[in-house]
Design an enzyme around this catalytic site. Structure first.
Site, PDB file in Angstrom:
ATOM      1  N   HIS A 209       5.780  -0.486  -2.800  1.00 52.84           N
ATOM      2  CA  HIS A 209       5.308   0.254  -3.973  1.00 52.84           C
ATOM      3  C   HIS A 209       5.393   1.769  -3.788  1.00 52.84           C
ATOM      4  CE1 HIS A 209       2.872  -3.541  -5.317  1.00 52.84           C
ATOM      5  NE2 HIS A 209       4.164  -3.644  -5.512  1.00 52.84           N
TER       6      HIS A 209
ATOM      7  N   CYS B 256      10.666  20.319  -9.679  1.00 48.61           N
ATOM      8  CA  CYS B 256      11.766  20.073  -8.746  1.00 48.61           C
ATOM      9  C   CYS B 256      12.492  21.384  -8.439  1.00 48.61           C
ATOM     10  CB  CYS B 256      12.730  19.086  -9.395  1.00 48.61           C
ATOM     11  SG  CYS B 256      14.203  18.748  -8.430  1.00 48.61           S
TER      12      CYS B 256
ATOM     13  N   GLU C  83     -11.828 -13.366   0.780  1.00 51.21           N
ATOM     14  CA  GLU C  83     -11.883 -14.136  -0.471  1.00 51.21           C
ATOM     15  C   GLU C  83     -10.706 -15.101  -0.518  1.00 51.21           C
ATOM     16  OE1 GLU C  83     -14.254 -13.502  -2.756  1.00 51.21           O
ATOM     17  OE2 GLU C  83     -15.034 -11.639  -1.860  1.00 51.21           O
TER      18      GLU C  83
ATOM     19  N   ASN D 177       0.831  -1.209   0.000  1.00 53.37           N
ATOM     20  CA  ASN D 177       0.000   0.000   0.000  1.00 53.37           C
ATOM     21  C   ASN D 177       0.863   1.255   0.000  1.00 53.37           C
ATOM     22  OD1 ASN D 177      -1.997  -1.854   0.205  1.00 53.37           O
ATOM     23  ND2 ASN D 177      -2.466  -1.468   2.359  1.00 53.37           N
TER      24      ASN D 177
END
Ligand code: OAD
Length: 272
Positions: free
Chosen positions: A133, A180, A248, A105
């Site tokens: 991630h 930037c 599930e 996450n």
């Protein structure tokens, strides 16, 4: 086995484990109000990943990509860690160095839970996750690679209410694209997009933790996105076991010692 017997088995495995790897996915944040990717109402049902979460999409239409990420930042800013995040943070803080939380996450909720549980008197570090991630609340320069905290217009990019889709909804005036401060390159969210490699240092640390874990506790992931989904196999290969929390079945379910069928926020406080 009854549900209570399965919970008791999971409790015993987690209690007796010398080391635990926790692998989480979008499902752990579902009860905080963050949509998952693939379930009913999931983000990838409403959007095509290749239109939003690829380097090519950003090169083609950075406004569209930023629009979606500003919406997601705003949504996450209105959410709070749930009982599942808090139970994991407590478990890790009570066992410093023995529990590694690895998350797919980017919502920052594990970190917020860690700081909330640690309070001002304790170091939150043992409960801070390895973020495979990346993180929504950081920007990265697409030219020089420097990272920095998210620029100031978090959540202001769209007029979308929670439950909207974030793209193609009624727009507030477009914010200028962030740049930037060092090289004037375009900033992008510091998250991993499709077709991009994970940070090797983060991945190595996650694999090292997976190999030494007696128990891999897998929470709220469809377990189909690799390399994250391969971490539990590294625990199995070294003789450890998998405990899965998910309403599930997933490709990992047949290899799990125990599957706890239900929502993470309800189950984790019962087994940790
Ligand atoms: P998915 O949306 O693929 O899967 C969410 C999982 O959570 C499903 O297996 C659900 O059954 C389960 N779930 C739903 N509600 C739950 C609850 N309350 N408690 C526990 N489990 C629940 O999300 P991920 O597996 O995290 O990558 O997706 C992996 C990666 O795919 C994401 O990190 C993202 C995405 O593309 C990138 O963006 C790089």
């Amino acid at each position: 086995m009854t549900a209570e017997a399965r919970r008791e088995r999971a409790r015993a495995l987690l209690r007796d484990a010398e080391r635990v790897l926790v692998l989480t996915g979008a499902g752990i944040s579902a009860e905080s109000g963050v949509p998952t990717f693939r379930g009913a109402g999931g983000l990838w049902r409403a959007h095509r990943p290749e239109e939003l979460a690829t380097p090519e999409a950003f090169a083609r239409d950075p406004e569209l990509v930023w629009d979606w990420y500003r919406w997601r930042r705003g949504l996450v800013a209105r959410c709070a860690p749930n009982a599942g995040h808090l139970a994991l943070a407590r478990h890790a803080l009570e066992r410093p160095g023995r529990v590694t939380i690895v998350t797919q996450n980017v919502d920052g909720l594990h970190g917020r839970a860690a700081r909330e549980v640690a309070g001002s008197g304790r170091d939150a570090a043992p409960a801070l996750p390895l973020e495979l991630h990346g993180a929504l609340d950081r920007d990265r320069c697409s030219r020089c690679g420097r990272t920095r905290p998210a620029h100031g217009d978090v959540g202001s990019g769209t007029a979308t209410a929670v439950g909207g889709t974030g793209v193609g909804d009624e727009q507030a005036p477009a914010a200028p694209l962030p740049r930037c401060a060092s090289c004037d390159g375009l900033l992008r969210p510091d998250v991993v997009w499709f077709g991009e490699a994970l940070d090797p240092a983060v991945l190595d640390a996650a694999y090292a933790a997976a190999r030494t874990a007696d128990v891999c506790l897998v929470v709220g992931t469809s377990a189909i996105v690799h390399p994250a989904a391969s971490l539990p196999a590294a625990t199995l290969a070294e003789g450890g076991v998998i405990v899965e929390v998910n309403p599930e079945r997933t490709p990992l379910t047949p290899r799990a010692e125990v599957r706890l069928d239900g929502p993470a926020a309800g189950i984790l406080p019962l087994v940790l």
